[in-house]
Design a protein around this motif. Structure first.
Motif: not given
Length: 187
Positions: A11-20
């Motif tokens: 997923f894009p690094r700025w997405s919530d999925v990536y951060e989670q």
């Protein structure tokens, strides 16, 4: 692409999925693989070569991207219900008696075989000083750093062989000079 079949690192690094996913990966990695308060950093720059603390690893993954190892792709990063089922399967303690204790006991009683002796000799040689009086780097550390340099810069084996010959000549000259200096001091 279906979210359930896609790793969080895709997923894009700025997405919530990536951060989670990053936060979950860090929690699991520190729980299972940490050495003290550090793990090998899986970012696109470090490639598991360098060890950092929790905050640094998180920053690296968010800023540089994530490089999963083969075993991590399926056990640490998948999203969705199938991931939870996998995690439950892998987190359960195994009651299977696979005979490892007996194998280790037999191996230790018999002593190392020829291959193990060769390996132990290599390790022992690797712990030696790079050159006489060198306290900062062992032969093994030098070899590993040279190999990482070779890989980082995509150098062919021929180039490394030439460098090693050059280093060998220089180190021999240094040892000879040290020998002469020591000889002059004794006289």
């Amino acid at each position: 692409m279906d979210k359930g079949n896609k790793g969080w690192w895709e997923f894009p690094r700025w997405s919530d999925v990536y951060e989670q996913g990053t936060d979950e990966y860090i929690e699991k990695a520190f729980a299972t693989r940490s050495q003290g308060n550090q793990i090998s950093c899986p970012c696109c720059t470090c490639h598991h070569r360098y060890w950092y603390g929790r905050n640094d690893v998180r920053d690296h993954i968010i800023c540089n991207g994530f490089v999963p190892r083969n075993d991590e792709s399926f056990h640490l990063g998948r999203m969705g219900p199938e991931r939870e089922a996998e995690d439950l399967q892998h987190d359960e303690p195994s009651n299977m008696n696979d005979g490892i204790q007996e194998l280790l006991h037999d191996a230790l009683r018999e002593g190392p075989n020829e291959e193990a002796k060769k390996f132990l000799n290599l390790i022992e040689e690797g712990q030696q000083e790079l050159y006489l009086g060198c306290k900062k780097m062992s032969r093994l550390a030098f070899t590993i750093r040279l190999y990482i340099y070779k890989c980082d810069h995509k150098l062919p084996d021929v180039a490394i062989a030439g460098l090693l010959e050059f280093f060998k000549e220089v180190l021999l000259m240094m040892q000879y000079c040290q020998h002469l200096c020591m000889k002059q001091r004794k006289c």
